[in-house]
Enzyme design. Structure first.
Site, PDB file in Angstrom:
ATOM      1  N   ARG A  83      19.568  -3.039   1.813  1.00 52.60           N
ATOM      2  CA  ARG A  83      19.625  -4.499   1.908  1.00 52.60           C
ATOM      3  C   ARG A  83      18.745  -5.149   0.844  1.00 52.60           C
ATOM      4  NH1 ARG A  83      18.596  -6.977   7.665  1.00 52.60           N
ATOM      5  NH2 ARG A  83      16.435  -6.637   7.090  1.00 52.60           N
ATOM      6  N   LYS A 186      18.071 -11.417   2.004  1.00 53.50           N
ATOM      7  CA  LYS A 186      16.789 -11.744   2.628  1.00 53.50           C
ATOM      8  C   LYS A 186      15.844 -12.329   1.573  1.00 53.50           C
ATOM      9  CE  LYS A 186      13.896  -9.676   6.232  1.00 53.50           C
ATOM     10  NZ  LYS A 186      13.930 -10.825   7.122  1.00 53.50           N
ATOM     11  N   GLU A 222      23.054 -18.065  13.436  1.00 47.98           N
ATOM     12  CA  GLU A 222      21.997 -17.173  13.938  1.00 47.98           C
ATOM     13  C   GLU A 222      20.810 -17.946  14.468  1.00 47.98           C
ATOM     14  OE1 GLU A 222      20.501 -14.272  11.126  1.00 47.98           O
ATOM     15  OE2 GLU A 222      20.878 -15.604   9.462  1.00 47.98           O
TER      16      GLU A 222
HETATM   17  N1  PLP Z   1      18.338 -12.839  10.636  1.00 46.63           N
HETATM   18  C1  PLP Z   1      17.304 -13.274   9.907  1.00 46.63           C
HETATM   19  C2  PLP Z   1      17.394 -14.605   9.286  1.00 46.63           C
HETATM   20  C3  PLP Z   1      16.168 -12.460   9.760  1.00 46.63           C
HETATM   21  O1  PLP Z   1      15.116 -12.878   9.059  1.00 46.63           O
HETATM   22  C4  PLP Z   1      16.137 -11.202  10.368  1.00 46.63           C
HETATM   23  C5  PLP Z   1      15.006 -10.318  10.189  1.00 46.63           C
HETATM   24  O2  PLP Z   1      14.966  -9.482   9.366  1.00 46.63           O
HETATM   25  C6  PLP Z   1      17.251 -10.789  11.110  1.00 46.63           C
HETATM   26  C7  PLP Z   1      18.334 -11.629  11.237  1.00 46.63           C
HETATM   27  C8  PLP Z   1      17.276  -9.451  11.767  1.00 46.63           C
HETATM   28  O3  PLP Z   1      17.502  -8.437  10.844  1.00 46.63           O
HETATM   29  P1  PLP Z   1      16.937  -6.985  11.091  1.00 46.63           P
HETATM   30  O4  PLP Z   1      17.433  -6.561  12.396  1.00 46.63           O
HETATM   31  O5  PLP Z   1      17.499  -6.180   9.991  1.00 46.63           O
HETATM   32  O6  PLP Z   1      15.470  -7.098  11.048  1.00 46.63           O
HETATM   33  C1  COI Z   2      12.067  -9.266  10.586  1.00 42.58           C
HETATM   34  O1  COI Z   2      12.555  -9.252  11.694  1.00 42.58           O
HETATM   35  O2  COI Z   2      11.675  -8.271   9.991  1.00 42.58           O
HETATM   36  C2  COI Z   2      11.912 -10.489   9.854  1.00 42.58           C
HETATM   37  O3  COI Z   2      11.895 -10.446   8.677  1.00 42.58           O
HETATM   38  C3  COI Z   2      11.684 -11.715  10.562  1.00 42.58           C
HETATM   39  C4  COI Z   2      10.609 -12.451   9.908  1.00 42.58           C
HETATM   40  C5  COI Z   2      11.032 -13.449   8.948  1.00 42.58           C
HETATM   41  C6  COI Z   2       9.365 -12.598  10.597  1.00 42.58           C
END
Ligand code: PLP
Ligand code: COI
Length: 342
Positions: A83, A186, A222
């Site tokens: 990612r 991200k 989301e």
């Molecule tokens: N959506 C957003 C905007 C996020 O910042 C995060 C965190 O990383 C997620 C979803 C969840 O992603 P992940 O499960 O890969 O941490």
């Molecule tokens: C995560 O879940 O790792 C995120 O990046 C969320 C965060 C912006 C605190």
């Protein structure tokens, strides 16, 4: 050993705690250099750095857990490496090669081993890789130098409620990302774009906001820093949208849900469907699974209530317990998600 540090492991917030080392690497003239470790928390950055002015930066978040056997287990690091590469492509930064990502993350964990919270504390080691266009300039263009950093911090739950239902505010008048923008990678700009809405929600007593799709305002996108899911009729349903972050946690929960005999649907989730869910929640690395007890629509003031007794729903609880048990090694790693950090 983590026990030797004087930290209140069971009550850690989700915040930054200084550890001993972080790992860094520069990309200059299109070439990555050597990984270096440092104890400094500071970066020496030019004031005209492209990352500061034009937002050329991306980050990741992943977690390591200490098991009953005292081993440290890192969850799905390859997915975060991928990612971050897709984030780099999205804003014209050089990709961090998978092997380099791995080496930096593992080094950061190993060198800060004593900060990995003990088994059973409910806390984990949060790993934060960061990639920035460190090179400088005034005209809008990609930087000519990049810095990759990996730091770690022991953390507790993202929402102070822990695994307890939170209240979310559904907003119509703010977007975190455009349909063809950067919502699916991200990058920091997405988070800056969400700050005003989040502040408003927090001032009204909500844990965070739920964004609608930014084109039609008809579908759930989301939940602040996490994906959204709803459960009804033995089905796990989660939004499909070009402007949400592809959550690694959500992907994992989909697989767990299937293995527990639930149907899984990834599709557009119309706002009206909120009415019919039996359980809803937010999921992500930081949020893990955060059950949502109530959603209030900020436009219509309509309320959707999912928990009246302050407890999470049965299915969310099962998903949460299974995910955690895989992450900390209490259940066999049948999906191949866990790497032991030796
Ligand atoms: N959506 C957003 C905007 C996020 O910042 C995060 C965190 O990383 C997620 C979803 C969840 O992603 P992940 O499960 O890969 O941490
Ligand atoms: C995560 O879940 O790792 C995120 O990046 C969320 C965060 C912006 C605190």
């Amino acid at each position: 050993m983590s026990e030797s540090l004087n930290l209140d492991w069971g009550n850690l917030p989700f915040s930054y705690i200084k550890t001993d080392y972080n790992i860094r690497c520069y990309n200059r003239n299109g070439e990555w250099g050597q990984l270096e470790s440092t104890s400094s928390e500071r970066i020496d950055l030019h004031m005209a750095s492209i990352s500061l002015h034009y937002g050329q930066q991306a980050f990741e978040g992943l977690k390591a857990f200490r098991g009953k056997d005292n081993k440290i287990r890192l969850f799905r690091w390859e997915e975060n490496a991928k990612r971050m590469q897709s984030s780099a492509d999205g804003i014209l930064m050089p990709q961090v090669p998978t092997e380099m990502f791995k080496e930096a993350v593992f080094k950061a964990i190993e060198m800060n081993e004593k900060f990995v919270p003990p088994y059973g504390s409910g806390a984990s080691l949060y790993i934060r890789p960061l990639l920035i266009g460190s090179g400088f300039g005034v005209g809008v263009r990609p930087a000519d130098e990049y810095l990759f950093v990996v730091f770690v911090s022991p953390v507790g739950p993202y929402f102070k409620e822990g695994f307890k239902p939170v209240k979310m505010l559904l907003v119509h008048n703010y977007d975190r990302a455009a349909p063809l923008g950067t919502g699916n990678i991200k990058v920091g700009g997405n988070y800056a774009a969400g700050l005003v809405a989040m502040k408003m929600a927090k001032e009204k007593g909500f844990a965070n906001v739920i964004f609608l799709d930014s084109k039609e305002k008809k579908y759930i996108d989301e939940c602040g820093p996490a994906n959204f899911f709803g459960i009804k009729e033995n089905t796990y349903i989660t939004p499909k949208s070009p402007s949400i972050l592809p959550s690694i946690t959500n992907k994992s929960i989909e697989q767990i849900a299937k293995s527990l005999g639930l149907n899984v649907e990834r599709r557009k989730v119309p706002l009206e469907e909120l009415e019919s869910f039996e359980e809803v929640g937010a999921c992500g690395t930081a949020a893990v699974i955060s059950p949502i007890g109530k959603i209030v629509d900020n436009l219509t003031q309509k309320e959707y209530v999912y928990s009246t007794d302050g407890n999470p729903g049965k299915t969310s609880t099962k998903l949460y317990e299974t995910l955690l048990a895989i992450q900390n090694g209490d259940l066999p790693d049948e999906f191949g998600w866990v790497t032991i950090v030796e």
